[in-house]
Design an enzyme around this catalytic site. Structure first.
Site, PDB file in Angstrom:
ATOM      1  N   ARG A  91       9.812 -29.492 -27.098  1.00 23.20           N
ATOM      2  CA  ARG A  91       9.359 -28.380 -27.731  1.00 23.20           C
ATOM      3  C   ARG A  91       8.039 -27.803 -27.381  1.00 23.20           C
ATOM      4  O   ARG A  91       7.721 -26.748 -27.372  1.00 23.20           O
ATOM      5  CB  ARG A  91       9.315 -28.542 -29.221  1.00 23.20           C
ATOM      6  CG  ARG A  91      10.693 -28.384 -30.030  1.00 23.20           C
ATOM      7  CD  ARG A  91      10.473 -28.553 -31.445  1.00 23.20           C
ATOM      8  NE  ARG A  91      10.107 -29.911 -31.753  1.00 23.20           N
ATOM      9  CZ  ARG A  91      10.084 -30.272 -33.047  1.00 23.20           C
ATOM     10  NH1 ARG A  91      10.179 -29.545 -33.900  1.00 23.20           N
ATOM     11  NH2 ARG A  91       9.710 -31.596 -33.159  1.00 23.20           N
ATOM     12  N   ASP A 163      17.123 -19.019 -37.492  1.00 26.58           N
ATOM     13  CA  ASP A 163      16.477 -18.093 -36.755  1.00 26.58           C
ATOM     14  C   ASP A 163      17.212 -17.626 -35.337  1.00 26.58           C
ATOM     15  O   ASP A 163      18.254 -18.007 -35.234  1.00 26.58           O
ATOM     16  CB  ASP A 163      14.926 -18.767 -36.082  1.00 26.58           C
ATOM     17  CG  ASP A 163      15.305 -20.201 -35.484  1.00 26.58           C
ATOM     18  OD1 ASP A 163      16.283 -20.144 -34.767  1.00 26.58           O
ATOM     19  OD2 ASP A 163      14.583 -21.107 -35.602  1.00 26.58           O
ATOM     20  N   LYS A 186      12.957 -15.442 -38.679  1.00 24.70           N
ATOM     21  CA  LYS A 186      11.963 -16.654 -39.097  1.00 24.70           C
ATOM     22  C   LYS A 186      10.625 -16.461 -38.140  1.00 24.70           C
ATOM     23  O   LYS A 186      10.652 -15.948 -36.999  1.00 24.70           O
ATOM     24  CB  LYS A 186      12.557 -18.149 -38.666  1.00 24.70           C
ATOM     25  CG  LYS A 186      11.543 -19.080 -38.804  1.00 24.70           C
ATOM     26  CD  LYS A 186      11.989 -20.708 -38.663  1.00 24.70           C
ATOM     27  CE  LYS A 186      11.717 -21.087 -37.220  1.00 24.70           C
ATOM     28  NZ  LYS A 186      12.569 -22.390 -36.847  1.00 24.70           N
ATOM     29  N   ARG A 188       7.217 -18.687 -37.161  1.00 23.67           N
ATOM     30  CA  ARG A 188       6.343 -20.053 -37.480  1.00 23.67           C
ATOM     31  C   ARG A 188       4.959 -19.723 -37.529  1.00 23.67           C
ATOM     32  O   ARG A 188       4.482 -19.221 -36.606  1.00 23.67           O
ATOM     33  CB  ARG A 188       6.617 -20.893 -36.288  1.00 23.67           C
ATOM     34  CG  ARG A 188       6.049 -22.260 -36.548  1.00 23.67           C
ATOM     35  CD  ARG A 188       6.759 -23.554 -35.741  1.00 23.67           C
ATOM     36  NE  ARG A 188       7.872 -23.687 -36.048  1.00 23.67           N
ATOM     37  CZ  ARG A 188       8.493 -24.283 -36.987  1.00 23.67           C
ATOM     38  NH1 ARG A 188       7.461 -24.940 -37.773  1.00 23.67           N
ATOM     39  NH2 ARG A 188       9.654 -24.981 -37.325  1.00 23.67           N
ATOM     40  N   THR A 217      10.555 -30.934 -40.017  1.00 22.74           N
ATOM     41  CA  THR A 217       9.797 -31.144 -41.273  1.00 22.74           C
ATOM     42  C   THR A 217      10.693 -30.627 -42.188  1.00 22.74           C
ATOM     43  O   THR A 217      10.465 -31.037 -43.771  1.00 22.74           O
ATOM     44  CB  THR A 217       8.496 -30.164 -41.631  1.00 22.74           C
ATOM     45  OG1 THR A 217       8.711 -28.773 -41.342  1.00 22.74           O
ATOM     46  CG2 THR A 217       7.675 -30.584 -40.241  1.00 22.74           C
ATOM     47  N   GLY A 218      11.822 -29.943 -41.879  1.00 17.47           N
ATOM     48  CA  GLY A 218      12.617 -29.297 -42.812  1.00 17.47           C
ATOM     49  C   GLY A 218      12.255 -28.010 -43.506  1.00 17.47           C
ATOM     50  O   GLY A 218      13.216 -27.137 -44.241  1.00 17.47           O
ATOM     51  N   GLY A 219      10.984 -27.441 -43.086  1.00 20.04           N
ATOM     52  CA  GLY A 219      10.621 -26.417 -43.737  1.00 20.04           C
ATOM     53  C   GLY A 219      11.520 -25.213 -43.235  1.00 20.04           C
ATOM     54  O   GLY A 219      11.800 -24.196 -43.943  1.00 20.04           O
ATOM     55  N   THR A 220      12.267 -25.275 -42.113  1.00 24.28           N
ATOM     56  CA  THR A 220      13.022 -23.940 -41.554  1.00 24.28           C
ATOM     57  C   THR A 220      14.243 -23.959 -42.601  1.00 24.28           C
ATOM     58  O   THR A 220      14.707 -23.021 -43.243  1.00 24.28           O
ATOM     59  CB  THR A 220      13.469 -24.279 -40.184  1.00 24.28           C
ATOM     60  OG1 THR A 220      12.438 -24.034 -39.424  1.00 24.28           O
ATOM     61  CG2 THR A 220      14.479 -23.213 -39.813  1.00 24.28           C
TER      62      THR A 220
HETATM   63  C1  R5P Z   1      13.034 -24.382 -33.444  1.00 28.41           C
HETATM   64  O1  R5P Z   1      12.877 -23.733 -32.641  1.00 28.41           O
HETATM   65  C2  R5P Z   1      14.074 -25.406 -33.913  1.00 28.41           C
HETATM   66  O2  R5P Z   1      15.220 -24.856 -33.587  1.00 28.41           O
HETATM   67  C3  R5P Z   1      13.933 -25.897 -35.246  1.00 28.41           C
HETATM   68  O3  R5P Z   1      14.314 -24.399 -36.084  1.00 28.41           O
HETATM   69  C4  R5P Z   1      12.758 -26.255 -35.808  1.00 28.41           C
HETATM   70  O4  R5P Z   1      12.498 -27.452 -34.827  1.00 28.41           O
HETATM   71  C5  R5P Z   1      12.916 -26.904 -37.147  1.00 28.41           C
HETATM   72  O5  R5P Z   1      11.595 -27.335 -37.371  1.00 28.41           O
HETATM   73  P1  R5P Z   1      11.152 -27.480 -38.870  1.00 28.41           P
HETATM   74  O6  R5P Z   1      12.278 -28.538 -39.426  1.00 28.41           O
HETATM   75  O7  R5P Z   1      10.057 -28.358 -38.898  1.00 28.41           O
HETATM   76  O8  R5P Z   1      11.125 -26.291 -39.596  1.00 28.41           O
END
Ligand code: R5P
Length: 288
Positions: A91, A163, A186, A188, A217-220
């Site tokens: 990432r 997203d 979405k 960030r 983190t599961g936030g998305t």
């Molecule tokens: C973002 O570009 C990825 O595809 C995931 O949506 C992201 O890494 C998920 O991160 P988190 O679970 O922390 O929201």
């Protein structure tokens, strides 16, 4: 011969079984001061496959991989194919702010310098990661396997990318299952915080499957599932390739009204129900 690193022992055993290859025993432990010790037991052939995911603890798993690769080279191995089911540091594949280390480039250069002849990886976070290498990189999509799994769980699902970046995954799956797909908007705010705009999606009474490459983190997923539940979805299921699942991510997801979570075994987790072993074995055979 297949060598499984500490992070991918079970997956390596399955791949070895699928290919009818030997799984080489390795000794890997720590010295009392924390430094890593590696020993490959027995004879090594001219060609080997090393399987190691580089998720948490990323730096330890990477260091083990570097030691393994360099060691194999010095033991006379001529071709080392490296399977990195989950490619950590993917990432940070560009300099978002001045002065930042472009970690994915550095990891790629170190893997090559350590002796990797070819890389195999499942759903790299960004396509440009392949270009950081001067050796062949085979990117494998787990989406067809995830689509097959969804097919056994839900009739006529609606596939949602949480997203725009995940729309390609949603489209790949909906193309296979011949069902509807869409995505959410979405933004960030920080590594821990996302904002999602409400969107008018026709999900009322539908079984919805949110698909992403990574859940960290599961936030998305929490934000996406709240929107979909508010819009009247009948069920919200979640699938991903790489279940990083930081701390209580899974609890937060279920507490946000998600009915089920499933993922592949590129990383070990409580929801790694879909094994990529046959996929990896198939690719290794194809490029033998
Ligand atoms: C973002 O570009 C990825 O595809 C995931 O949506 C992201 O890494 C998920 O991160 P988190 O679970 O922390 O929201």
């Amino acid at each position: 011969m297949i060598i499984g690193g500490s992070a991918s022992q079970k997956l390596s055993a399955k791949v070895a079984w699928d290919l009818g290859e030997n799984l080489s025993p390795i000794e890997t432990r720590r010295f009392p001061d924390g430094e890593r010790y590696i020993r490959i037991k027995g004879e090594v052939p001219k060609e080997v496959v090393v399987i190691q995911s580089t998720g948490y603890p990323q730096d330890e798993n990477l260091m083990e991989l570097f030691l393994l690769l360099k060691n194999l080279k010095s033991l006379g191995v001529e071709r080392t194919r490296v399977v990195i089911p989950y490619f950590g540091y993917g990432r940070q594949e560009r300099r978002f702010k001045s002065g930042e280390a472009v970690s994915a480039v550095i990891v790629a250069e170190l893997l090559e310098a350590a002796g990797a002849s070819e890389i195999y990886s499942i759903n790299l976070h960004e396509k440009n990661i392949k270009e950081f290498f001067n050796i062949p990189v085979h990117e494998i999509s787990a989406m067809p396997m995830i689509a097959n799994y969804i097919n056994t769980q839900v009739d006529d699902p609606m596939i949602i990318g949480p997203d725009k970046g995940a729309l390609g995954f949603a489209e790949e799956i909906s193309g296979i299952l011949k069902c509807d797909c869409d995505y959410l908007e979405k933004t960030r705010i920080s590594p821990e915080k996302v904002e999602m705009k409400p969107k008018n999606l026709d999900v009322k009474g539908r079984d919805v499957v949110i698909i992403d490459d990574i859940i960290s983190t599961g936030g998305t997923i929490v934000s996406a599932s709240r929107i979909l539940n508010d819009l009247g979805a009948n069920k919200v299921l979640v699938g991903c390739v790489h279940p990083i699942l930081v701390e209580d991510a899974l609890l937060k997801i279920f507490a946000a009204g998600v009915d089920d979570v499933f993922a592949t075994d590129t990383l070990k987790s409580d929801v790694s129900t879909i094994s990529v072993a046959p996929l990896v074995a198939g690719y290794l055979k194809k490029f033998e």
